[in-house]
Write an enzyme that holds these catalytic residues in place. Structure first.
Site, PDB file in Angstrom:
ATOM      1  N   HIS A  45       0.775  -0.903  -0.111  1.00  0.00           N
ATOM      2  CA  HIS A  45       0.129   0.197   0.032  1.00  0.00           C
ATOM      3  C   HIS A  45       0.857   1.349   0.057  1.00  0.00           C
ATOM      4  CE1 HIS A  45      -3.156   2.650   2.089  1.00  0.00           C
ATOM      5  NE2 HIS A  45      -3.424   2.560   0.850  1.00  0.00           N
ATOM      6  N   ASP A 104       8.014   8.059 -20.526  1.00  0.00           N
ATOM      7  CA  ASP A 104       8.289   8.424 -21.945  1.00  0.00           C
ATOM      8  C   ASP A 104       9.662   7.827 -22.170  1.00  0.00           C
ATOM      9  OD1 ASP A 104       9.869  10.246 -21.261  1.00  0.00           O
ATOM     10  OD2 ASP A 104       8.080  11.857 -21.767  1.00  0.00           O
ATOM     11  N   HIS A 111       7.221  19.597 -13.611  1.00  0.00           N
ATOM     12  CA  HIS A 111       8.299  18.490 -14.300  1.00  0.00           C
ATOM     13  C   HIS A 111       9.403  18.341 -13.413  1.00  0.00           C
ATOM     14  CE1 HIS A 111       9.517  15.501 -17.215  1.00  0.00           C
ATOM     15  NE2 HIS A 111      10.514  16.211 -17.501  1.00  0.00           N
ATOM     16  N   ALA A 114       5.019  12.529 -21.204  1.00  0.00           N
ATOM     17  CA  ALA A 114       4.148  11.235 -21.154  1.00  0.00           C
ATOM     18  C   ALA A 114       4.609  10.375 -19.958  1.00  0.00           C
ATOM     19  CB  ALA A 114       3.984  10.367 -22.424  1.00  0.00           C
ATOM     20  N   ASN A 115       4.435  10.867 -18.678  1.00  0.00           N
ATOM     21  CA  ASN A 115       5.017  10.271 -17.567  1.00  0.00           C
ATOM     22  C   ASN A 115       3.889  10.182 -16.516  1.00  0.00           C
ATOM     23  OD1 ASN A 115       7.819  10.297 -18.664  1.00  0.00           O
ATOM     24  ND2 ASN A 115       7.431  12.347 -18.404  1.00  0.00           N
TER      25      ASN A 115
END
Length: 139
Positions: free
Chosen positions: A20, A28, A106, A129-130
């Site tokens: 958990h 990417d 980012h 794209a992460n």
């Protein structure tokens, strides 16, 4: 031979051993992978495998309760970001559980990947794209 969707041995082991709130990053082809974090490199060539297909496969066997993405993802790559949001919505409908979505810059996102149990690198070449998945529980 394993019968379920996820056939990749390292990914299957990772999912089976998550606890958990453990975190896993799917990224990417360009995201730097922190040195001490396990790298599971799936990238074959530009776009293969893609980000969304990798996310969907991971979700097919993982219970998640939250995701973290970079603010730049929704700004710079809105079409893929929207596909990600739709995939999360589908997962919420399938599981009957809410998935919390949060955003970081980012730079803060890259720093957060140091907490991941593993970083799964795809062949995706779409900027930002992460995603970081936070493991949930099935009970």
């Amino acid at each position: 031979m394993k019968k379920s969707t996820l056939l990749h041995a390292e990914l299957s082991y990772l999912v089976a051993t998550l606890g958990h709130t453990d975190e896993v990053t799917i990224c990417d082809a360009g995201l730097p992978v922190p040195e001490p974090v396990q790298r599971i490199d799936l990238a074959l060539t530009h776009g293969v495998p893609g980000f969304i297909e990798t996310v969907r496969t991971f979700l097919s066997e993982s219970q998640i309760e939250g995701v973290v993405m970079a603010e730049e993802f929704r700004q710079v790559s809105p079409a893929l970001h929207q596909a990600m949001i739709e995939t999360l919505h589908e997962e919420q409908m399938r599981s009957g559980r809410e998935i919390t979505v949060s955003y970081l810059s980012h730079e803060a996102f890259k720093a957060r990947t140091h907490q991941s149990r593993a970083v799964i690198r795809t062949g995706e070449c779409t900027p930002y794209a992460n995603v970081i998945f936070q493991a949930g529980v099935v009970f």
